[in-house]
Design a protein around this motif. Structure first.
Motif, PDB file in Angstrom:
ATOM      1  N   SER A 157       0.977  -1.222   0.014  1.00  0.00           N
ATOM      2  CA  SER A 157      -0.164   0.096   0.084  1.00  0.00           C
ATOM      3  C   SER A 157       0.796   1.311   0.091  1.00  0.00           C
ATOM      4  O   SER A 157       0.599   2.302  -0.858  1.00  0.00           O
ATOM      5  N   ARG A 158       1.911   1.277   1.021  1.00  0.00           N
ATOM      6  CA  ARG A 158       2.763   2.247   0.836  1.00  0.00           C
ATOM      7  C   ARG A 158       3.559   2.586  -0.204  1.00  0.00           C
ATOM      8  O   ARG A 158       3.542   3.586  -1.011  1.00  0.00           O
ATOM      9  N   LEU A 159       4.129   1.545  -0.848  1.00  0.00           N
ATOM     10  CA  LEU A 159       4.662   1.749  -2.297  1.00  0.00           C
ATOM     11  C   LEU A 159       3.849   2.137  -3.633  1.00  0.00           C
ATOM     12  O   LEU A 159       4.301   2.818  -4.494  1.00  0.00           O
ATOM     13  N   LYS A 160       2.627   1.906  -3.428  1.00  0.00           N
ATOM     14  CA  LYS A 160       1.503   2.144  -4.433  1.00  0.00           C
ATOM     15  C   LYS A 160       1.303   3.862  -4.162  1.00  0.00           C
ATOM     16  O   LYS A 160       1.210   4.554  -4.994  1.00  0.00           O
ATOM     17  N   ASP A 161       1.247   4.133  -2.794  1.00  0.00           N
ATOM     18  CA  ASP A 161       1.026   5.461  -2.457  1.00  0.00           C
ATOM     19  C   ASP A 161       2.301   6.329  -2.911  1.00  0.00           C
ATOM     20  O   ASP A 161       2.147   7.565  -3.344  1.00  0.00           O
ATOM     21  N   SER A 162       3.377   5.972  -2.777  1.00  0.00           N
ATOM     22  CA  SER A 162       4.670   6.631  -3.045  1.00  0.00           C
ATOM     23  C   SER A 162       4.600   6.518  -4.670  1.00  0.00           C
ATOM     24  O   SER A 162       5.690   7.254  -4.997  1.00  0.00           O
ATOM     25  N   GLY A 163       4.070   5.788  -5.343  1.00  0.00           N
ATOM     26  CA  GLY A 163       4.162   5.854  -6.934  1.00  0.00           C
ATOM     27  C   GLY A 163       5.126   4.842  -7.286  1.00  0.00           C
ATOM     28  O   GLY A 163       5.454   4.739  -8.531  1.00  0.00           O
ATOM     29  N   HIS A 164       5.961   4.091  -6.438  1.00  0.00           N
ATOM     30  CA  HIS A 164       6.844   3.147  -6.786  1.00  0.00           C
ATOM     31  C   HIS A 164       6.227   1.830  -7.589  1.00  0.00           C
ATOM     32  O   HIS A 164       6.682   1.620  -8.558  1.00  0.00           O
ATOM     33  N   VAL A 165       4.935   1.591  -7.274  1.00  0.00           N
ATOM     34  CA  VAL A 165       4.252   0.475  -7.612  1.00  0.00           C
ATOM     35  C   VAL A 165       3.089   1.049  -8.285  1.00  0.00           C
ATOM     36  O   VAL A 165       2.248   1.879  -7.699  1.00  0.00           O
ATOM     37  N   SER A 166       2.760   0.703  -9.526  1.00  0.00           N
ATOM     38  CA  SER A 166       1.367   1.154 -10.141  1.00  0.00           C
ATOM     39  C   SER A 166       0.145   0.316  -9.550  1.00  0.00           C
ATOM     40  O   SER A 166      -0.526   0.991  -9.304  1.00  0.00           O
ATOM     41  N   ARG A 167       0.598  -1.058  -9.690  1.00  0.00           N
ATOM     42  CA  ARG A 167      -0.497  -1.987  -9.365  1.00  0.00           C
ATOM     43  C   ARG A 167      -0.184  -3.189  -9.291  1.00  0.00           C
ATOM     44  O   ARG A 167       1.022  -3.553  -9.820  1.00  0.00           O
TER      45      ARG A 167
END
Lengths: 172, 166
Positions: free
Chosen positions: B58-68
């Protein structure tokens, strides 16, 4: 490799990403009125039959420090296109490699590869390596560096399912 | 003063990627577990617990590192898509970009250094819909669209090795 009606719905439901909850496939299945085991089985089949290239974490290159992307385009003689296309795909810095149609007069290029790197110098080094190792010094090429990213998201398939497939129908 | 330095520190902390994050980003780009509790399976492989995996993703998604966490569909297997380009005058770039970006059938749009400077990917339900979209764009922008159809996809897409150590 025909897709089932339900496949469109499953892929559509996954567009925003697999939910970040303990039983994410069950969430998707419940939304669609399907069984979790069925959703898992379909994803497995779609991977095995090649409809899906992969299923997993999709990272954003730019945010991870690969700030430079160069779209490198080549005018490859048609008799070498398969050889070169396959060769390029083996390099780990090549993230896409497609043959596309030429469009004369102003677009003579038929092979596209995307190169992601930390900066321009690295992209240029990678291109030099492709030229050197594949004997392409005489081939016309160009590198189109990106300067702004306006939009980047996964493809949406909302309208791609056959007209007769609807959520209500699949749920029955 | 103290407050602003706290903000700075918090921001840099958000950007920090630790070893476990690196594994999450690198090792699960393909072959994501297809089972009832996939995050538990990931957790077991990394030696952490399921909630931590969910929290980190969730954090990596919020920070934009993970798209999905999602599926990469083989081009051409669903609907019709193409790469397309426009030659846009410098002073029209913002205007044309906002039109292109607002289209629901566009999923990528980049400005590139070339006479053809705006490059986007169109995704539609059928070949006919694709032709219609191209025509609409030409009418709306007054520009000719360079349509570059994919003939062959050479790349297997096994994910992207992030090479943390280089």
């Amino acid at each position: 490799m025909a897709l089932l009606e339900q496949d469109y719905l499953i892929l559509e439901a996954l567009q925003g990403g697999l939910p970040l909850v303990a039983e994410p496939y069950k969430v998707i299945a419940d939304q669609l009125g399907m069984k979790e085991a069925f959703v898992l089985e379909r994803l497995n089949d779609l991977l095995n039959n090649g409809t899906l290239k992969r299923f997993g974490v999709i990272v954003r290159h730019h945010e991870l420090g690969y700030r430079c992307n160069g779209m490198c385009v080549w005018e490859i003689p048609i008799e070498r296109i398969d050889e070169i296309g396959h060769a390029f795909s083996q390099y780990d810095f090549v993230t896409l490699c497609y043959e596309r149609n030429k469009r004369f007069p102003d677009w003579p290029y038929n092979l596209f590869c995307m190169i992601h790197a930390k900066d321009r110098a690295h992209v240029l080094q990678h291109v030099d390596q492709l030229v050197r190792e594949n004997d392409l010094a005489d081939v016309k090429r160009d590198i189109l560096f990106s300067t702004r990213r306006f939009k980047q998201r996964g493809a949406r398939y909302n309208d791609c399912r056959p007209a007769h497939v609807s959520l209500q129908r699949a749920a029955q | 003063m103290a407050f602003s330095s706290l903000i700075v520190r918090t921001r840099s902390a958000c950007k920090m990627i630790d070893e476990i994050d690196k594994h999450l980003l690198n090792d699960f780009q393909r072959g994501f577990p297809l089972c009832s509790r996939p995050y538990l399976e990931v957790a077991n492989r990394l030696g952490i617990d399921e909630n931590e995996v969910i929290g980190r993703l969730s954090r990596l998604k919020d920070s934009g590192h993970v798209s999905r966490i999602g599926a990469i569909v083989k081009p051409g297997s669903i609907g019709a898509s193409t790469l397309a380009a426009l030659q846009v005058d410098e002073d029209k770039i913002e205007q044309v970009a906002s039109y292109i970006n607002a289209r629901d059938d566009v999923n990528h749009n980049y400005l590139r250094e070339h006479d053809y400077n705006m490059w986007f990917v169109l995704n539609t339900s059928s070949k006919a819909a694709l032709d219609r979209a191209v025509q609409e764009i030409e009418e709306a922008t007054g520009l000719q669209v360079l349509v570059l159809r994919m003939l062959k996809d050479f790349h297997l897409d096994l994910g992207f090795d992030l090479k943390w150590h280089s």
